[in-house]
Design a protein around this motif. Structure first.
Motif, short mmCIF file in Angstrom:
data_model
loop_
_atom_site.label_atom_id
_atom_site.label_comp_id
_atom_site.label_asym_id
_atom_site.label_seq_id
_atom_site.Cartn_x
_atom_site.Cartn_y
_atom_site.Cartn_z
N SER A 20 -20.75 -0.65 -29.11
CA SER A 20 -21.48 -1.72 -29.91
C SER A 20 -20.44 -3.10 -30.19
N GLY A 21 -19.23 -2.47 -30.64
CA GLY A 21 -18.21 -3.57 -30.88
C GLY A 21 -17.98 -4.29 -29.68
N LYS B 113 -20.99 -6.61 -28.81
CA LYS B 113 -21.08 -7.97 -30.03
C LYS B 113 -19.85 -8.88 -29.47
N ALA B 114 -18.80 -8.61 -29.03
CA ALA B 114 -17.70 -9.17 -28.81
C ALA B 114 -18.13 -10.22 -27.32
N MET B 115 -18.90 -9.29 -26.35
CA MET B 115 -19.25 -10.02 -25.26
C MET B 115 -20.16 -11.28 -25.48
N GLN B 116 -21.15 -10.88 -26.44
CA GLN B 116 -22.10 -11.81 -26.87
C GLN B 116 -21.66 -13.03 -27.57
N GLY C 263 -15.40 -6.19 -22.46
CA GLY C 263 -15.77 -6.45 -23.89
C GLY C 263 -14.69 -5.98 -24.85
N ALA C 264 -13.92 -4.75 -24.57
CA ALA C 264 -12.64 -4.43 -25.18
C ALA C 264 -11.65 -5.54 -25.47
N GLU D 31 -10.22 -10.15 -32.93
CA GLU D 31 -9.70 -9.64 -34.07
C GLU D 31 -8.37 -9.93 -34.32
N GLN D 32 -7.47 -10.47 -33.16
CA GLN D 32 -5.99 -10.99 -33.30
C GLN D 32 -6.09 -12.62 -33.23
N ASP D 33 -7.31 -13.25 -33.05
CA ASP D 33 -7.20 -14.57 -32.96
C ASP D 33 -6.15 -14.97 -31.84
#
Length: 258
Positions: A36-37, A40-43, A116-117, A124-126
């Motif tokens: 799911s994470g 969400k990142a992909m989207q 996605g990962a 998360e790490q900008d």
């Protein structure tokens, strides 16, 4: 990159009678469940950090222009550009991008959970200096990148295809190396790493045979037999550390464009 041994690029040669350049892919696409994470990142981050494949040369500055370097300056063509082929789940890629914040990274990977990962890590790490092309790296090289546009290439832990009858499917072969060398600037480098000694030996042979490249380690570190000391920017992952503790070797090769 597959330092965490996620699915990684390698050659797919289903029709063994065809020449290499007409059949090779830099991967064999494998299915995998996206968390799911990652989804969400992909989207949410995909529109900004994913570069769509196109069959023509791209502007290699504009995709990075929306963010600034660690010095607060906009990325320009003066910032080094590194192509990474296959990053697995992106653990080491994110660490390298953090270590080299003023370097631009163009990362090719077709494994969607891995894409996605890495997008999740970017958020998360900008991370400001990564863009991802979720497409076959060979076609990216052929069509999107121009001669002399790259400062470096990273290919870490590609699929070793252990069985002898499958060795021809390995990614590091002479035609691809010639293609990569042609996209490098003078002084640019190709950095490969593997934890499979027979593949390391093949990499050394293939890279040494490319006339556009030379091996600085052959003279600066002759005791290593042509292999290079691990460059400071390549991190040790949990998988690699486990292997080292078990006595497994890791071989780095760094060849430079003449």
């Amino acid at each position: 990159m597959s330092t965490d041994h996620a699915p990684t690029p390698h050659a797919a040669a289903d029709n063994e009678t065809q020449p290499y350049l007409r059949t090779i892919k830099s991967f064999v696409k494998r299915t995998g469940r996206m968390g799911s994470g990652q989804a969400k990142a992909m989207q949410e981050l995909g529109p900004q950090f994913l570069l769509p494949y196109q069959a023509s040369a791209i502007d290699l500055v504009a995709p990075y222009a929306s963010r600034t370097s660690s010095r607060g300056q906009s990325f320009t063509q003066e910032n080094p550009l590194i192509l990474e082929i296959g990053f697995g789940m992106g653990e080491a890629t994110a660490q390298i991008a953090t270590t080299l914040p003023d370097t631009r990274f163009l990362c090719c990977e077709v494994h969607e959970p891995g894409v996605g990962a890495l997008l999740k890590r970017i958020g998360e790490q900008d991370l400001r200096n990564i863009r991802i092309c979720a497409h076959d790296a060979v076609e990216v090289l052929d069509n999107m990148l121009t001669p002399g546009c790259l400062d470096g290439v990273h290919i870490f832990f590609p699929d070793p295809w252990h069985k002898a009858r499958h060795n021809k499917r390995r990614l590091i072969q002479s035609p691809l190396v010639a293609k990569l060398a042609g996209r490098l600037k003078s002084g640019g480098y190709i950095h490969c790493a593997t934890d499979w000694e027979p593949y390391a030996q093949q990499m050394l042979e293939v890279l040494s045979a490319e006339p556009l490249l030379h091996n600085p380690a052959a003279t600066s570190n002759p005791e290593l037999g042509g292999y290079a000391p691990k460059p400071h920017y390549r991190p040790l992952t949990k998988f690699e550390n486990r292997g080292i503790k078990l006595g497994h070797g890791v071989w780095d090769l760094v060849f430079v464009r003449r």
